[in-house]
Scaffold this active site. Structure first.
Site, PDB file in Angstrom:
ATOM      1  N   GLU A   1       0.872  -1.328  -0.223  1.00  0.00           N
ATOM      2  CA  GLU A   1       0.154  -0.129  -0.028  1.00  0.00           C
ATOM      3  C   GLU A   1       0.727   1.224   0.015  1.00  0.00           C
ATOM      4  O   GLU A   1       0.436   2.439  -0.903  1.00  0.00           O
ATOM      5  CB  GLU A   1      -0.892  -0.155   1.282  1.00  0.00           C
ATOM      6  N   ASP A   2       1.923   1.082   0.728  1.00  0.00           N
ATOM      7  CA  ASP A   2       2.593   2.470   0.966  1.00  0.00           C
ATOM      8  C   ASP A   2       3.923   2.438   0.366  1.00  0.00           C
ATOM      9  O   ASP A   2       4.689   3.633   0.278  1.00  0.00           O
ATOM     10  CB  ASP A   2       2.913   2.759   2.663  1.00  0.00           C
TER      11      ASP A   2
END
Length: 759
Positions: free
Chosen positions: A100-101
């Site tokens: 996600e990051d």
């Protein structure tokens, strides 16, 4: 012991990855020590590799607190290690935000760490990159994804819970609005989910952390009260524990005795539910006796009942009848000399491990990565959850029903043949019928409880033997939604009603269209299916059937549809005002009109132009006020009823999703000299307070200083030398009401202040 384990472990020679922070490096060493102590056979190199990858990919990223981001996955990994999870789960916990990051892909994780780790990380990854129509959609889709993933691998949801736990521990670094939203979501979904997985320790911490942000005033007040009782309470528990230990030694029973003071959120729930002070919470102080075997549990129970008198009705045997989350224990409440009560829980070491860690206590993946039979049993409710949630397209309804299904209390009932049927608290015979089979539920016409005929809305109690009477061809009643409690029953009833109501609405819509066509001497035969679909698309609908259903439900005017089929076929003055609406979660043009006039002209002028002069009014059952989340419901012949989303009647009313309409408050009037006067709303507040002289003077002074008008006041006697003071005041909005409520709570002797929605 941990140091010696490090000295002899074969992996000890492998260098640990360095993060650049001595504190984080020390925490990682502690993580490895925890894993080695709990699971000595696990491969620590997988965890080391995951940590090294985490350091590399999250380099330079910071949390809202200003600390390096990698501290978060490390803390998640520590929570998992303390839950005795395997190396695969801990590696996935360290990597859970990588996809996600960062620029990492699931394929890269699979290549470096294996398919299992990649599958778990993908299951845990949030859906922030997907654009949803609103916050409810976003939350619902996250929860759906989590539930789907946990059916195939429970480690997904355990990591998700560990992630949420650390986020809650560091919530003070976020903005207040975000704190409250995350805390509410934690109480609504994550804490009940931990409960249903039997993870009592984690659930308790989540609830207390959320309580701190949901109601900081009540949290602080309750903390102070509990702390004032702690010294005396701990001394009391120490005496009780000493007495029990001496009795166990005398009887030759091997067991250990623990004591505890009840968690704050659990205390708060008791205070609100029973309207009592802290001192009267019967299980505020509790003792736990942990034995070596199940027979010893019952032996200890007999010893304790010979020492102190048990409270009638407070004994529960969860060993013979475990809860659905497999929790097992004996519960009894005892009275000591002087009238003080305390609860005792008696269980074995295995039962205690399950009570604290739940599903994680059984975590023993085999070579084939299959879960145990007990794990399968614990997952049964998840699979049932998936059955009905797949039928739902409305995220608000999904979230509401999810909360119902994660209920914390159950009732144990029996079929005439002795099969146990577990239902939510206050369930009815109709819930029982649907628990047996959908067809049995639909055909229910009556019920016998303990061989006596009872009304279908009767509440079932523990131990009831229920027999359902059916009749072929019988159909569910809409009234059943007012008393059914289980998500299975409610959703089966709603599904049946939706199908049959829709068919009826299509029939009515077709007749209304034909009647209007005859009125304007217009032939419908010349129009094809494509013409109807074109208009349906203009309204945001899928096909002709949806359009006819919308007309039948009263959401669209037959005259407007005719005018769209053949422009100018109806009188312009009668059709010009209305614009197309949109079904579902998208706000319609009709609701734009609602937004423009909703309380814009005061409470007595809520007429909406267009849509056949549709009226908008506040529902009397909840009397929503400006600032509350609201929802509209298209009624037949009465216009749009506007309810607070928290109204208990909302779920009973909104079983027909296409009759729901989005509404919102109009802009508040300005403060300029020529600005219209702010609309005020009558609100009833009930204050429970210790009876003493001068109370009314203090209350009225606070309300008057706030510039609030008092419409009426009444006092009623209550138990324990208390009095209920009922105020009906005029408030401007929710913020105004919250401020006033907090000021009233500060008056000495006030036990509770709550709003009564129905006046």
């Amino acid at each position: 012991m941990a140091a010696s384990a490090l000295a002899v472990a074969p992996e000890a020679s492998v260098e640990n990855p360095k993060s650049g922070s001595p504190l984080l490096d020390a925490k990682f060493v502690h993580l490895l020590e925890t894993v080695r102590a709990n699971r000595p056979a696990d491969d620590l190199n997988l965890i080391r590799s995951a940590w090294e990858f985490c350091i590399e990919k999250h380099e330079g990223q910071m949390r809202a607190s200003g600390e390096p981001y990698i501290g978060h996955p490390l803390e998640v990994g520590q929570v998992l290690a303390e839950l005795k999870m395997d190396a695969t789960a801990i590696a996935a916990g360290l990597l859970h935000d990588a996809v996600e990051d960062t620029d990492v892909t699931a394929t890269e994780i699979a290549r470096k760490f294996g398919e299992q780790v990649a599958h778990i990380v993908e299951g845990v990854t949030k859906l922030d990159k997907i654009k949803f129509a609103n916050r409810e959609d976003h939350q619902a889709e996250n929860i759906r994804k989590m539930l789907l993933a946990m059916v195939t691998d429970l480690r997904v949801v355990i990591i998700k819970l560990a992630d949420r736990l650390h986020n809650m521990r560091t919530l003070e670094h976020l903005a207040p609005e975000k704190q409250k939203r995350i805390a509410r979501e934690t109480l609504d979904v994550y804490a009940p989910l931990a409960h249903r997985l039997g993870m009592g320790k984690l659930r308790g911490e989540l609830e207390d952390l959320a309580f701190r942000y949901i109601d900081p005033f009540a949290y602080t007040q309750l903390s102070t009260e509990v702390e004032s009782l702690r010294g005396e309470g701990e001394a009391f528990l120490q005496r009780i524990v000493g007495t029990i230990e001496a009795k166990l030694l005398e009887a030759g029973v091997k067991a250990r005795v623990e004591s505890r003071i009840k968690r704050l959120y659990s205390i708060q729930q008791k205070l609100v539910a029973h309207n009592i002070p802290v001192e009267q919470v019967y299980d505020l102080f509790a003792v736990r006796v942990i034995t070596e075997s199940e027979p010893d549990c019952y032996g200890v129970l007999g010893l304790l009942h010979s020492l102190w008198r048990p409270v009638p009705g407070r004994f529960k045997d969860f060993i013979a009848m475990p809860r659905p989350n497999l929790y097992q224990s004996l519960h009894t409440t005892l009275i000591v000399q002087g009238g003080h009560q305390f609860e005792v829980q008696i269980r074995t070491e295995d039962m205690h491990r399950v009570a604290e860690e739940g599903i994680a206590a059984h975590w023993k993946y085999k070579a084939t990565d299959t879960v145990t039979a007990k794990d399968e049993q614990r997952l049964a409710w998840v699979r049932q959850l998936m059955e009905w949630q797949m039928e739902m397209s409305d995220p608000n309804e999904f979230m509401s029903t999810l909360r119902i299904d994660l209920y914390p209390e159950e009732v144990y009932t029996f079929t005439p043949k002795g099969k146990v049927i577990v239902l939510p608290k206050d369930a009815s015979p109709v819930d029982f019928a649907y628990a047996i089979h959908t067809d049995v539920g639909h055909a229910t016409v009556g019920a016998k409880v303990n061989s006596r005929i009872v009304p279908l809305r009767s509440r079932l109690r523990n131990g009831d033997i229920v027999e359902i009477m059916t009749q072929a061809g019988h159909a569910p009643s809409r009234d059943w939604l007012s008393f059914t409690k289980s998500s299975r029953a409610r959703n089966k009833i709603k599904h049946w009603l939706n199908e049959n109501q829709r068919a009826r609405a299509i029939e009515i819509g077709n007749k209304l269209l034909q009647r209007e066509a005859r009125r304007f001497k217009l032939s419908l035969e010349k129009f094809k299916g494509a013409d109807y679909e074109r208009i349906a698309n203009e309204y945001g609908l899928g096909n002709e059937q949806d359009l006819l259903a919308g007309i039948g439900f009263g959401k669209y005017s037959a005259r407007q549809v005719l005018n769209k089929l053949e422009p100018g076929s109806t009188a312009p003055a009668e059709v010009a005002a209305a614009e197309p609406g949109v079904v579902g979660n998208t706000i319609s043009h009709m609701s734009d009109a609602v937004k423009r006039v909703f309380f814009g002209k005061g409470a007595d002028s809520l007429q909406v132009e267009g849509q056949d002069d549709l009226l908008v009014y506040r529902a009397r059952c909840c009397n929503p006020i400006r600032g509350e989340e609201i929802i509209g419901y298209v009624t037949r012949g009465k216009g749009v009823a506007v309810h607070a989303r928290s109204c208990p009647n909302v779920q009973n009313l909104l079983y027909e999703a296409d009759r729901r309409i989005e509404v919102e408050w109009s802009e508040a009037p300005g403060t300029t000299p020529n600005a219209p006067k702010q609309t005020t709303y009558p609100v009833k507040l009930v204050i429970l307070v210790d009876d003493r002289a001068g109370l009314l003077r203090e209350f009225t002074a606070i309300i008057s200083e706030d510039g609030t008008n008092i419409k009426s006041v009444e006092t009623r006697p209550a138990e324990d030398d208390a009095v209920n003071v009922d105020f009906v005041i005029e408030t401007v909005d929710l913020r105004h009401l919250t401020r006033l409520t907090q000021n009233l709570r500060k008056v000495p002797g006030v036990r509770s202040v709550h709003r009564v929605q129905k006046i």
